[in-house]
Design an enzyme around this catalytic site. Structure first.
Site, PDB file in Angstrom:
ATOM      1  N   ASP A  31      -8.270 -36.258  35.083  1.00 38.82           N
ATOM      2  CA  ASP A  31      -6.941 -35.670  34.863  1.00 38.82           C
ATOM      3  C   ASP A  31      -6.042 -36.764  34.312  1.00 38.82           C
ATOM      4  O   ASP A  31      -6.382 -37.952  34.362  1.00 38.82           O
ATOM      5  CB  ASP A  31      -6.377 -35.101  36.180  1.00 38.82           C
ATOM      6  CG  ASP A  31      -5.277 -34.077  35.935  1.00 38.82           C
ATOM      7  OD1 ASP A  31      -5.552 -32.860  36.043  1.00 38.82           O
ATOM      8  OD2 ASP A  31      -4.138 -34.482  35.618  1.00 38.82           O
ATOM      9  N   GLU A 146     -14.171 -18.139  34.827  1.00 39.02           N
ATOM     10  CA  GLU A 146     -14.076 -18.129  36.294  1.00 39.02           C
ATOM     11  C   GLU A 146     -13.450 -16.824  36.760  1.00 39.02           C
ATOM     12  O   GLU A 146     -12.594 -16.263  36.088  1.00 39.02           O
ATOM     13  CB  GLU A 146     -13.280 -19.344  36.782  1.00 39.02           C
ATOM     14  CG  GLU A 146     -11.849 -19.436  36.287  1.00 39.02           C
ATOM     15  CD  GLU A 146     -10.825 -18.840  37.217  1.00 39.02           C
ATOM     16  OE1 GLU A 146     -11.204 -18.499  38.349  1.00 39.02           O
ATOM     17  OE2 GLU A 146      -9.676 -18.678  36.798  1.00 39.02           O
ATOM     18  N   GLU A 150      -7.148 -16.683  44.150  1.00 40.51           N
ATOM     19  CA  GLU A 150      -6.506 -17.644  45.047  1.00 40.51           C
ATOM     20  C   GLU A 150      -6.622 -17.154  46.485  1.00 40.51           C
ATOM     21  O   GLU A 150      -6.482 -15.966  46.765  1.00 40.51           O
ATOM     22  CB  GLU A 150      -5.038 -17.825  44.660  1.00 40.51           C
ATOM     23  CG  GLU A 150      -4.898 -18.534  43.340  1.00 40.51           C
ATOM     24  CD  GLU A 150      -3.462 -18.873  42.989  1.00 40.51           C
ATOM     25  OE1 GLU A 150      -2.666 -19.143  43.901  1.00 40.51           O
ATOM     26  OE2 GLU A 150      -3.151 -18.875  41.788  1.00 40.51           O
ATOM     27  N   GLY A 252       1.610 -10.359  40.634  1.00 41.97           N
ATOM     28  CA  GLY A 252       2.195 -11.591  40.075  1.00 41.97           C
ATOM     29  C   GLY A 252       1.083 -12.614  39.989  1.00 41.97           C
ATOM     30  O   GLY A 252      -0.095 -12.259  39.906  1.00 41.97           O
ATOM     31  N   CYS A 255      -2.349 -15.757  36.860  1.00 39.48           N
ATOM     32  CA  CYS A 255      -3.355 -15.219  35.930  1.00 39.48           C
ATOM     33  C   CYS A 255      -2.978 -13.876  35.330  1.00 39.48           C
ATOM     34  O   CYS A 255      -2.891 -13.749  34.104  1.00 39.48           O
ATOM     35  CB  CYS A 255      -4.686 -15.084  36.657  1.00 39.48           C
ATOM     36  SG  CYS A 255      -5.236 -16.639  37.329  1.00 39.48           S
ATOM     37  N   LYS A 258      -0.006 -13.641  32.708  1.00 38.11           N
ATOM     38  CA  LYS A 258      -0.266 -14.389  31.463  1.00 38.11           C
ATOM     39  C   LYS A 258      -1.475 -13.812  30.715  1.00 38.11           C
ATOM     40  O   LYS A 258      -1.446 -13.689  29.489  1.00 38.11           O
ATOM     41  CB  LYS A 258      -0.422 -15.886  31.778  1.00 38.11           C
ATOM     42  CG  LYS A 258      -1.803 -16.455  31.602  1.00 38.11           C
ATOM     43  CD  LYS A 258      -1.854 -17.923  31.883  1.00 38.11           C
ATOM     44  CE  LYS A 258      -3.154 -18.339  32.545  1.00 38.11           C
ATOM     45  NZ  LYS A 258      -4.395 -18.010  31.909  1.00 38.11           N
ATOM     46  N   LYS A 315       1.100 -13.715  46.715  1.00 37.70           N
ATOM     47  CA  LYS A 315       0.224 -12.963  47.624  1.00 37.70           C
ATOM     48  C   LYS A 315      -0.005 -13.853  48.839  1.00 37.70           C
ATOM     49  O   LYS A 315       0.322 -15.045  48.796  1.00 37.70           O
ATOM     50  CB  LYS A 315      -1.083 -12.574  46.936  1.00 37.70           C
ATOM     51  CG  LYS A 315      -1.985 -13.738  46.592  1.00 37.70           C
ATOM     52  CD  LYS A 315      -3.320 -13.231  46.047  1.00 37.70           C
ATOM     53  CE  LYS A 315      -4.326 -14.365  45.981  1.00 37.70           C
ATOM     54  NZ  LYS A 315      -5.637 -13.928  45.547  1.00 37.70           N
TER      55      LYS A 315
HETATM   56  C1  UGA Z   1      -7.056 -12.807  39.856  1.00 40.18           C
HETATM   57  C2  UGA Z   1      -8.438 -12.130  39.869  1.00 40.18           C
HETATM   58  O1  UGA Z   1      -8.561 -11.331  41.052  1.00 40.18           O
HETATM   59  C3  UGA Z   1      -9.553 -13.169  39.818  1.00 40.18           C
HETATM   60  O2  UGA Z   1     -10.797 -12.512  39.722  1.00 40.18           O
HETATM   61  C4  UGA Z   1      -9.365 -14.023  38.569  1.00 40.18           C
HETATM   62  O3  UGA Z   1     -10.350 -15.051  38.481  1.00 40.18           O
HETATM   63  C5  UGA Z   1      -7.998 -14.674  38.621  1.00 40.18           C
HETATM   64  O4  UGA Z   1      -6.977 -13.657  38.695  1.00 40.18           O
HETATM   65  C6  UGA Z   1      -7.855 -15.502  37.375  1.00 40.18           C
HETATM   66  O5  UGA Z   1      -7.781 -14.942  36.277  1.00 40.18           O
HETATM   67  O6  UGA Z   1      -7.927 -16.740  37.467  1.00 40.18           O
HETATM   68  P1  UGA Z   1      -5.467 -13.918  41.708  1.00 40.18           P
HETATM   69  O7  UGA Z   1      -4.402 -13.910  40.666  1.00 40.18           O
HETATM   70  O8  UGA Z   1      -5.684 -15.172  42.475  1.00 40.18           O
HETATM   71  O9  UGA Z   1      -6.911 -13.561  41.042  1.00 40.18           O
HETATM   72  O10 UGA Z   1      -5.106 -12.818  42.777  1.00 40.18           O
HETATM   73  P2  UGA Z   1      -5.485 -11.311  43.150  1.00 40.18           P
HETATM   74  O11 UGA Z   1      -5.991 -11.304  44.523  1.00 40.18           O
HETATM   75  O12 UGA Z   1      -6.323 -10.689  42.119  1.00 40.18           O
HETATM   76  O13 UGA Z   1      -4.043 -10.624  43.150  1.00 40.18           O
HETATM   77  C7  UGA Z   1      -3.226 -10.586  42.010  1.00 40.18           C
HETATM   78  C8  UGA Z   1      -1.960  -9.801  42.274  1.00 40.18           C
HETATM   79  O14 UGA Z   1      -2.245  -8.410  42.386  1.00 40.18           O
HETATM   80  C9  UGA Z   1      -1.218 -10.184  43.549  1.00 40.18           C
HETATM   81  O15 UGA Z   1       0.167 -10.285  43.264  1.00 40.18           O
HETATM   82  C10 UGA Z   1      -1.504  -9.032  44.493  1.00 40.18           C
HETATM   83  O16 UGA Z   1      -0.452  -8.837  45.421  1.00 40.18           O
HETATM   84  C11 UGA Z   1      -1.594  -7.875  43.523  1.00 40.18           C
HETATM   85  N1  UGA Z   1      -2.393  -6.728  44.039  1.00 40.18           N
HETATM   86  C12 UGA Z   1      -3.736  -6.872  44.235  1.00 40.18           C
HETATM   87  C13 UGA Z   1      -1.773  -5.505  44.286  1.00 40.18           C
HETATM   88  O17 UGA Z   1      -0.547  -5.355  44.086  1.00 40.18           O
HETATM   89  N2  UGA Z   1      -2.532  -4.459  44.733  1.00 40.18           N
HETATM   90  C14 UGA Z   1      -3.865  -4.569  44.945  1.00 40.18           C
HETATM   91  O18 UGA Z   1      -4.502  -3.570  45.342  1.00 40.18           O
HETATM   92  C15 UGA Z   1      -4.477  -5.794  44.697  1.00 40.18           C
END
Ligand code: UGA
Length: 433
Positions: A31, A146, A150, A252, A255, A258, A315
């Protein structure tokens, strides 16, 4: 076991590094930020992610962290794990990816450059051409997106639904796949363009489900149905499945927002208007703002009212606030003239815009408040509807942005309760002047 170089000690880079080390590979992470490299070398984590500290500590002898790009010389694989934030136009900013490619030192043998960062379709082909142009034809290239979320990154890495490997050369694909030999998961082999699209399409599908259930929730509110029951009944259909059907105040994170913009721009740059994705994004923006309407319906003008935001991370189980709905909520409430107080067990309240008051406990946040809004479904909030909380509030109104509480129980405990997409109690609306 292989020697793996990783560019970028951010969330993806560090999670990938400790997991590869846990699988027995030797890993060197490069890094450009000295404080990060120094902290990680001493086993200190730069962010909050379950299980990563333990893996870091357990595998320190197989892990090294460096500022010197020459330390990756001799690696069999060079993973690109730098961030690709949106530019002003919504396209992915690939400047950090290109810096890695441009700074590659003289590399002996046949190392393979592996893209983990989320990039637009076509990036691999451009990088392949760039490598060839620099005379690095002996460096292989593969896309290995990937899918880590999170809060569950280590579990997602060790027990993935699938591993995607796209390459120009099948021997390179074999080599990348062999890194995951100890992991029991189907491997999807494809061309590079398709591997890049799989990542963008998977995230878009998940976001579409969330905006879909949020719109169903809004129609439930208008018609007196309960979206939690509806999601249960719909999700039990095997063809649909129950995951990502939790209605709330929208997605939010670093990932989804964006990546949705990047895919929308990628499509429009190629002359295609991705209408469905545009609607998914718009529904999500409007969803965050619905909380303000709910508060106003109960409290009238929000000027001078105190609103407690409970949870501000995007989250639970993370301190990440990137594109968190709490940011939009806090800004909207302040613009309405409300006093905003916020609590979160790990995220930093000072990152919210404007003058938001920080509360160290849930009770402190709700004391004297006119409303409490559940923004993030932290476990600590599951028992919110107590007599102690009700008595501490000036007005016992809960807006449950994540449908964490049982509406009947909350009402029995003396609260005015409103969830997302759930029926109102008959005499719930008590607009003050
Ligand atoms: C997400 C994907 O789930 C991963 O597979 C992916 O690798 C990652 O993006 C990425 O592109 O790097 P992440 O952003 O960490 O992962 O979180 P999620 O658990 O997917 O949740 C994303 C958002 O959706 C959160 O704000 C969560 O509150 C919301 N959410 C999720 C809902 O509002 N309802 C749901 O039923 C599920």
């Amino acid at each position: 076991m292989a020697k793996v170089g990783i560019f970028g000690a951010g969330w993806v880079g560090v999670c990938t590094a400790v997991c590869f080390a846990e699988l027995g590979h030797e890993v060197v992470v490069r890094d450009v930020v000295p404080e990060k490299v120094d902290a990680l070398s001493h086993g200190q984590m730069p962010f909050h992610e379950a299980d990563v500290p333990e893996l870091l500590e357990r595998n320190l002898e197989r892990l090294s962290f460096t500022l010197d790009v020459d330390d990756v010389v001799g690696c069999d694989f060079l993973f690109v794990c730098v961030d690709t934030p949106p530019t002003y136009s919504g396209d992915a900013d690939l400047s950090r990816v290109w810096t890695v490619v441009d700074e590659l030192p003289e590399l002996p043998g046949h190392p393979i450059l592996v893209m983990k960062s989320t990039v637009p379709v076509g990036t691999g082909e451009k990088i392949r051409a760039g490598l060839d142009h620099r005379g690095l034809t002996h460096v292989g290239y593969a896309s290995n997106p990937e899918f880590l979320a999170e809060g569950t990154a280590v579990r997602d890495f060790m027990r993935p639904d699938r591993i995607v490997v796209g390459a120009f050369d099948s021997a390179d694909a074999d080599a990348v796949a062999s890194l995951y030999d100890k992991i029991d998961a189907p491997i999807v082999r494809s061309d590079v363009n398709s591997a890049e699209m799989i990542k963008l399409a998977a995230n878009a599908a998940l976001m579409t489900r969330i905006s879909f259930i949020n719109e169903i929730a809004n129609v439930c509110e208008a018609t007196g149905a309960d979206v939690v029951k509806v999601a249960e009944g719909v999700g039990l259909d095997n063809r649909i499945g129950s995951k990502f059907l939790r209605a709330g105040i929208g997605y939010g994170g670093s990932c989804f927002p964006k990546d949705s913009l990047a895919l929308k721009q990628l499509a429009s740059n190629s002359g295609y208007h991705f209408q469905l994705l545009a609607a998914v994004i718009e529904v999500n923006e409007l969803q965050k703002r619905r909380v303000i309407g709910k508060l106003s319906r109960h409290l009238g003008s929000l000027r001078g009212k105190t609103v407690a935001l409970l949870g501000i991370a995007f989250k639970p189980d993370t301190d990440d606030m990137r594109e968190a709905p709490s940011i939009v909520l806090a800004s909207r409430l302040l613009a309405e003239g409300a006093t905003v107080r916020a609590w979160d067990p790990v995220a930093d309240v000072s990152k919210l815009p404007g003058s938001v008051e920080r509360a160290d406990t849930v009770l402190e946040a709700v004391t004297g408040a006119d409303a409490a809004v559940i923004v993030t479904e932290w476990d600590e909030l599951k028992g919110l509807a107590t007599a102690e909380v009700r008595d501490a509030m000036r007005n016992p109104l809960i807006v449950d942005g994540r449908n964490v509480l049982d509406p009947a129980e909350a009402r029995r405990a003396g609260f005015v309760y409103e969830g997302m997409g759930r029926p109102l109690a008959p005499n719930d609306v008590n607009v003050e002047a």
